[in-house]
Write a protein that holds these residues in place. Structure first.
Motif, PDB file in Angstrom:
ATOM      1  N   GLU A 193      -9.116 -27.394  39.060  1.00 36.75           N
ATOM      2  CA  GLU A 193      -8.997 -27.200  37.746  1.00 36.75           C
ATOM      3  C   GLU A 193      -9.334 -25.768  37.485  1.00 36.75           C
ATOM      4  O   GLU A 193      -9.977 -24.987  38.081  1.00 36.75           O
ATOM      5  CB  GLU A 193     -10.133 -28.159  36.606  1.00 36.75           C
ATOM      6  CG  GLU A 193     -11.584 -27.594  36.917  1.00 36.75           C
ATOM      7  CD  GLU A 193     -12.407 -28.521  37.743  1.00 36.75           C
ATOM      8  OE1 GLU A 193     -13.696 -28.543  37.581  1.00 36.75           O
ATOM      9  OE2 GLU A 193     -11.808 -29.003  38.546  1.00 36.75           O
ATOM     10  N   ASP A 194      -8.801 -25.193  36.476  1.00 35.03           N
ATOM     11  CA  ASP A 194      -8.701 -23.901  35.897  1.00 35.03           C
ATOM     12  C   ASP A 194      -9.978 -23.521  35.136  1.00 35.03           C
ATOM     13  O   ASP A 194     -10.011 -23.911  34.005  1.00 35.03           O
ATOM     14  CB  ASP A 194      -7.577 -23.396  35.054  1.00 35.03           C
ATOM     15  CG  ASP A 194      -7.711 -22.088  34.705  1.00 35.03           C
ATOM     16  OD1 ASP A 194      -6.525 -21.430  34.221  1.00 35.03           O
ATOM     17  OD2 ASP A 194      -8.556 -21.273  34.560  1.00 35.03           O
ATOM     18  N   LYS A 195     -11.110 -22.994  35.705  1.00 38.39           N
ATOM     19  CA  LYS A 195     -12.225 -22.516  35.161  1.00 38.39           C
ATOM     20  C   LYS A 195     -12.071 -22.105  33.682  1.00 38.39           C
ATOM     21  O   LYS A 195     -12.815 -22.355  32.717  1.00 38.39           O
ATOM     22  CB  LYS A 195     -13.324 -22.028  35.979  1.00 38.39           C
ATOM     23  CG  LYS A 195     -12.852 -20.408  36.230  1.00 38.39           C
ATOM     24  CD  LYS A 195     -14.106 -19.954  37.214  1.00 38.39           C
ATOM     25  CE  LYS A 195     -13.325 -18.519  37.479  1.00 38.39           C
ATOM     26  NZ  LYS A 195     -13.762 -18.006  38.801  1.00 38.39           N
ATOM     27  N   PHE A 196     -11.126 -21.213  33.580  1.00 37.49           N
ATOM     28  CA  PHE A 196     -10.913 -20.275  32.509  1.00 37.49           C
ATOM     29  C   PHE A 196     -10.760 -21.427  31.312  1.00 37.49           C
ATOM     30  O   PHE A 196     -11.031 -21.239  30.196  1.00 37.49           O
ATOM     31  CB  PHE A 196      -9.891 -19.371  32.575  1.00 37.49           C
ATOM     32  CG  PHE A 196     -10.354 -18.383  33.743  1.00 37.49           C
ATOM     33  CD1 PHE A 196      -9.567 -18.383  35.007  1.00 37.49           C
ATOM     34  CD2 PHE A 196     -11.222 -17.465  33.644  1.00 37.49           C
ATOM     35  CE1 PHE A 196      -9.792 -17.531  35.838  1.00 37.49           C
ATOM     36  CE2 PHE A 196     -11.441 -16.573  34.752  1.00 37.49           C
ATOM     37  CZ  PHE A 196     -10.752 -16.603  35.821  1.00 37.49           C
ATOM     38  N   GLU A 197      -9.825 -22.195  31.669  1.00 39.67           N
ATOM     39  CA  GLU A 197      -9.219 -23.383  30.492  1.00 39.67           C
ATOM     40  C   GLU A 197     -10.685 -24.142  30.060  1.00 39.67           C
ATOM     41  O   GLU A 197     -10.714 -24.311  28.881  1.00 39.67           O
ATOM     42  CB  GLU A 197      -8.265 -24.188  31.135  1.00 39.67           C
ATOM     43  CG  GLU A 197      -6.855 -23.915  31.058  1.00 39.67           C
ATOM     44  CD  GLU A 197      -6.593 -23.430  29.568  1.00 39.67           C
ATOM     45  OE1 GLU A 197      -6.132 -24.230  28.903  1.00 39.67           O
ATOM     46  OE2 GLU A 197      -6.736 -22.312  29.256  1.00 39.67           O
ATOM     47  N   LYS A 198     -11.437 -24.421  31.097  1.00 35.73           N
ATOM     48  CA  LYS A 198     -12.683 -25.291  30.622  1.00 35.73           C
ATOM     49  C   LYS A 198     -13.418 -24.371  29.823  1.00 35.73           C
ATOM     50  O   LYS A 198     -14.252 -24.936  28.779  1.00 35.73           O
ATOM     51  CB  LYS A 198     -13.748 -25.601  31.917  1.00 35.73           C
ATOM     52  CG  LYS A 198     -12.782 -26.744  33.002  1.00 35.73           C
ATOM     53  CD  LYS A 198     -12.775 -27.732  32.277  1.00 35.73           C
ATOM     54  CE  LYS A 198     -12.044 -28.792  33.443  1.00 35.73           C
ATOM     55  NZ  LYS A 198     -11.847 -30.380  32.738  1.00 35.73           N
ATOM     56  N   LEU A 199     -13.551 -22.994  29.926  1.00 36.92           N
ATOM     57  CA  LEU A 199     -14.292 -22.126  29.205  1.00 36.92           C
ATOM     58  C   LEU A 199     -13.676 -21.697  27.854  1.00 36.92           C
ATOM     59  O   LEU A 199     -14.524 -21.061  26.902  1.00 36.92           O
ATOM     60  CB  LEU A 199     -14.602 -21.017  30.019  1.00 36.92           C
ATOM     61  CG  LEU A 199     -15.451 -21.233  31.099  1.00 36.92           C
ATOM     62  CD1 LEU A 199     -15.901 -20.202  32.212  1.00 36.92           C
ATOM     63  CD2 LEU A 199     -16.906 -21.706  30.724  1.00 36.92           C
ATOM     64  N   ARG A 256     -14.347 -15.601  47.900  1.00 38.13           N
ATOM     65  CA  ARG A 256     -13.613 -15.771  46.802  1.00 38.13           C
ATOM     66  C   ARG A 256     -12.385 -16.653  47.202  1.00 38.13           C
ATOM     67  O   ARG A 256     -11.630 -17.112  46.159  1.00 38.13           O
ATOM     68  CB  ARG A 256     -13.235 -14.466  46.038  1.00 38.13           C
ATOM     69  CG  ARG A 256     -14.404 -13.511  45.623  1.00 38.13           C
ATOM     70  CD  ARG A 256     -14.635 -14.046  44.287  1.00 38.13           C
ATOM     71  NE  ARG A 256     -15.606 -13.136  43.557  1.00 38.13           N
ATOM     72  CZ  ARG A 256     -16.168 -13.157  42.083  1.00 38.13           C
ATOM     73  NH1 ARG A 256     -15.160 -13.891  41.221  1.00 38.13           N
ATOM     74  NH2 ARG A 256     -17.029 -12.547  41.679  1.00 38.13           N
ATOM     75  N   GLY A 257     -12.104 -16.819  48.263  1.00 39.11           N
ATOM     76  CA  GLY A 257     -10.967 -17.781  48.897  1.00 39.11           C
ATOM     77  C   GLY A 257      -9.724 -17.122  48.644  1.00 39.11           C
ATOM     78  O   GLY A 257      -9.555 -15.912  48.816  1.00 39.11           O
ATOM     79  N   ALA A 258      -8.530 -17.821  48.822  1.00 43.33           N
ATOM     80  CA  ALA A 258      -6.964 -17.284  48.708  1.00 43.33           C
ATOM     81  C   ALA A 258      -6.911 -16.843  47.576  1.00 43.33           C
ATOM     82  O   ALA A 258      -7.441 -17.244  46.307  1.00 43.33           O
ATOM     83  CB  ALA A 258      -6.352 -18.473  49.066  1.00 43.33           C
ATOM     84  N   GLU A 259      -5.816 -16.101  47.339  1.00 42.10           N
ATOM     85  CA  GLU A 259      -5.180 -15.466  46.096  1.00 42.10           C
ATOM     86  C   GLU A 259      -4.735 -16.414  45.147  1.00 42.10           C
ATOM     87  O   GLU A 259      -3.736 -17.357  45.414  1.00 42.10           O
ATOM     88  CB  GLU A 259      -4.214 -14.446  46.477  1.00 42.10           C
ATOM     89  CG  GLU A 259      -4.592 -13.164  47.258  1.00 42.10           C
ATOM     90  CD  GLU A 259      -3.429 -12.203  47.629  1.00 42.10           C
ATOM     91  OE1 GLU A 259      -3.923 -11.316  48.274  1.00 42.10           O
ATOM     92  OE2 GLU A 259      -2.250 -12.520  47.328  1.00 42.10           O
ATOM     93  N   VAL A 260      -5.209 -16.224  43.917  1.00 41.83           N
ATOM     94  CA  VAL A 260      -4.893 -17.452  42.882  1.00 41.83           C
ATOM     95  C   VAL A 260      -4.655 -16.670  41.637  1.00 41.83           C
ATOM     96  O   VAL A 260      -5.389 -15.603  41.356  1.00 41.83           O
ATOM     97  CB  VAL A 260      -5.970 -18.612  42.659  1.00 41.83           C
ATOM     98  CG1 VAL A 260      -5.557 -19.319  41.603  1.00 41.83           C
ATOM     99  CG2 VAL A 260      -6.209 -19.220  43.724  1.00 41.83           C
ATOM    100  N   SER A 261      -3.299 -16.663  41.225  1.00 40.51           N
ATOM    101  CA  SER A 261      -3.141 -15.923  39.844  1.00 40.51           C
ATOM    102  C   SER A 261      -2.827 -16.752  38.529  1.00 40.51           C
ATOM    103  O   SER A 261      -2.368 -17.924  38.637  1.00 40.51           O
ATOM    104  CB  SER A 261      -1.666 -15.245  40.082  1.00 40.51           C
ATOM    105  OG  SER A 261      -1.438 -14.323  41.121  1.00 40.51           O
ATOM    106  N   ARG A 262      -3.564 -16.396  37.529  1.00 40.66           N
ATOM    107  CA  ARG A 262      -3.721 -17.168  36.312  1.00 40.66           C
ATOM    108  C   ARG A 262      -2.172 -17.212  35.699  1.00 40.66           C
ATOM    109  O   ARG A 262      -1.464 -16.025  35.607  1.00 40.66           O
ATOM    110  CB  ARG A 262      -4.776 -16.623  35.428  1.00 40.66           C
ATOM    111  CG  ARG A 262      -6.265 -16.747  35.885  1.00 40.66           C
ATOM    112  CD  ARG A 262      -7.092 -15.940  34.767  1.00 40.66           C
ATOM    113  NE  ARG A 262      -7.158 -16.906  33.523  1.00 40.66           N
ATOM    114  CZ  ARG A 262      -7.601 -16.543  32.761  1.00 40.66           C
ATOM    115  NH1 ARG A 262      -8.353 -15.170  32.384  1.00 40.66           N
ATOM    116  NH2 ARG A 262      -7.803 -17.184  31.353  1.00 40.66           N
ATOM    117  N   PRO A 263      -2.124 -18.314  34.889  1.00 43.91           N
ATOM    118  CA  PRO A 263      -0.689 -18.480  34.265  1.00 43.91           C
ATOM    119  C   PRO A 263      -0.681 -17.459  33.088  1.00 43.91           C
ATOM    120  O   PRO A 263      -1.728 -17.043  32.654  1.00 43.91           O
ATOM    121  CB  PRO A 263      -0.742 -19.640  33.677  1.00 43.91           C
ATOM    122  CG  PRO A 263      -1.810 -20.409  34.479  1.00 43.91           C
ATOM    123  CD  PRO A 263      -2.565 -19.728  35.045  1.00 43.91           C
TER     124      PRO A 263
END
Ligand code: SF4
Length: 439
Positions: free
Chosen positions: A133-139, A172-179
């Motif tokens: 889940e996208d932590k930013f959406e939760k916040l 920090r894990g693999a590269e993930v880009s936010r929408p």
């Protein structure tokens, strides 16, 4: 109406940790916490840690030890560890330091409210997952306060480069880009709360490729979308990898007015042998050609860099190649460090350079960097720059801000408010800042 609970957050390391600490404070704000500047009157203490330096974990354990007395006085005090050391050490932190109630990694701090509630029942809480889940959406719906004129905004996390000295891909894990739409919405929200300049953050920010309306969007595409946000005056981004400086990003530096003429582009070494051993997948020559192309697009751009001296196997000739590269680029800023082993990284197992030799090299490199930094600052005298005023200065009536080149500029008797963006004529240059007068 019960007294608000007090939260003390101590942030170590990079700008992304600064951003994460702000999000964690917002997350716990929903649990009735307000921030305090002193651990002595806190109901919860959170260390947001960095794993970049040698013995990083040991420093966290000794810092935690200092809260033993506080915890004895206030048994209800909760102590938590977040950030990259939390991710790397996890359960081990609670085993070695039993006064710790909560350990949370950088990818799961949106679960802090539930974790905090769990510790209030006397249980320990541990979460170092890499959740879907996208932590930013939760916040996003958390209550948010008014802001100063500048803000960080994370757009990409993690890294797939695996440089031989770096822990980021592991913590920090693999590269993930936010929408893109969520980033633009967060930027609009920041502008509504008083922000005029946003720095886009990512461990490898120019590898950004977030979902956009017409498929994946590059960092340049995102910058052009943010360029349309009314009230947003200035855009910056950090930290970039030379191999991800795309043509459209270089072009944007030449044509996008809100994109500031400052680029932080780490290279670490000027020696092809060392770059290979670091697994940087580029050469000194390709880096210099890239700088040429960037300067062709934006001739007044201020370049900033990162350097490591004393990397395993670095010879005098390798080090001389680094000095030659610095001499050729002429950096406005450059951060330089002695190599330090990070557990679990490939370079940690290799024979180390004599620490005295590394010390001597660091001094020589920093002397060269300081010479160039000063020369570039001095060249600003007599020029007009644009300053975003951030806060009052130390002297009465003095205001301080940053120019488009990220130079600190102070103006005396400045009848300007925080958040004002004004033209300033530079009148003098100091060790680390410029002085000027309003035009
Ligand atoms: S590109 Fe940067 S964050 Fe990624 S592994 Fe290399 S040094 Fe670490």
């Amino acid at each position: 109406m019960s007294e608000p609970k007090k939260l003390f957050i101590k942030t170590y390391g990079c700008q992304m940790n600064v951003y994460d600490s702000e999000r964690m404070a917002e997350a716990l704000g929903g649990q009735g916490y307000v921030e305090t500047k002193s651990p002595d009157d806190a109901d919860m203490i959170l260390l947001n840690t960095c794993h970049i330096r040698e013995k990083a974990a040991e420093k966290v354990y000794s810092e935690l030890g200092r809260f033993k007395g506080l915890k004895a006085e206030k048994p209800d005090l909760k102590i938590g560890v977040a950030g990259c050391v939390a991710q790397a050490e996890g359960q081990e932190i609670m085993r070695r330091q039993p006064l710790v109630d909560l350990v949370v990694g950088p990818q799961s701090y949106h679960r802090l409210p539930e974790m905090e509630a769990k510790t209030r029942t006397g249980e320990k809480a541990l979460d170092t997952d890499f959740p879907e889940e996208d932590k930013f959406e939760k916040l996003k719906n958390r209550p948010k306060a008014k802001r100063g004129p500048t803000a960080f905004l994370t757009v990409q996390e993690g890294c797939d480069k695996f440089c031989a000295f770096c822990v980021v891909p592991y913590t920090r894990g693999a590269e993930v880009s936010r929408p893109a739409d969520r980033i633009i919405r967060e930027a609009q929200d920041l502008v509504e709360r008083g922000v005029r300049e946003i720095t886009l953050l990512g461990q490898n920010v120019n590898a950004y490729h977030g979902a956009g309306p017409n498929g994946d969007m590059t960092l340049a595409g995102l910058i052009w979308e943010l360029n349309k946000v009314d009230g947003l005056e200035r855009i910056r981004f950090t930290t970039s990898h030379p191999n991800d400086m795309t043509d459209d990003l270089i072009e944007a530096h030449g044509t996008c007015d809100k994109l500031m003429p400052y680029l932080h582009l780490p290279v670490q070494s000027g020696s092809d042998h060392i770059l290979k051993r670091m697994n940087r997948s580029h050469t000194a020559e390709s880096y210099l050609r890239l700088i040429e192309r960037i300067r062709a697009a934006r001739p007044d751009i201020l370049m900033s860099g990162d350097f490591i001296v004393g990397f395993p196997e670095e010879s005098d000739a390798d080090f001389q190649a680094t000095l030659d590269l610095v001499d050729e680029v002429q950096y406005g800023y450059a951060y330089s460090f002695k190599y330090s082993t990070r557990p679990g990284t490939p370079a940690a197992e290799r024979p180390q350079v004599d620490p005295q030799v590394a010390d001597e090299r660091l001094q020589r490199l920093q002397a060269l960097i300081t010479r160039d930094q000063r020369k570039i600052q001095d060249s600003m005298v007599g020029r007009n720059v644009h300053v975003l005023f951030e806060k009052p200065g130390r002297q009465q009536g003095q205001m301080v801000g940053k120019s488009e080149y990220l130079h600190a500029v102070h103006v005396a008797d400045a009848d300007v408010a925080v958040g004002a963006l004004r033209e300033v004529r530079i009148t003098s240059s100091g060790a680390n800042s410029l002085a000027g007068e309003l035009v």
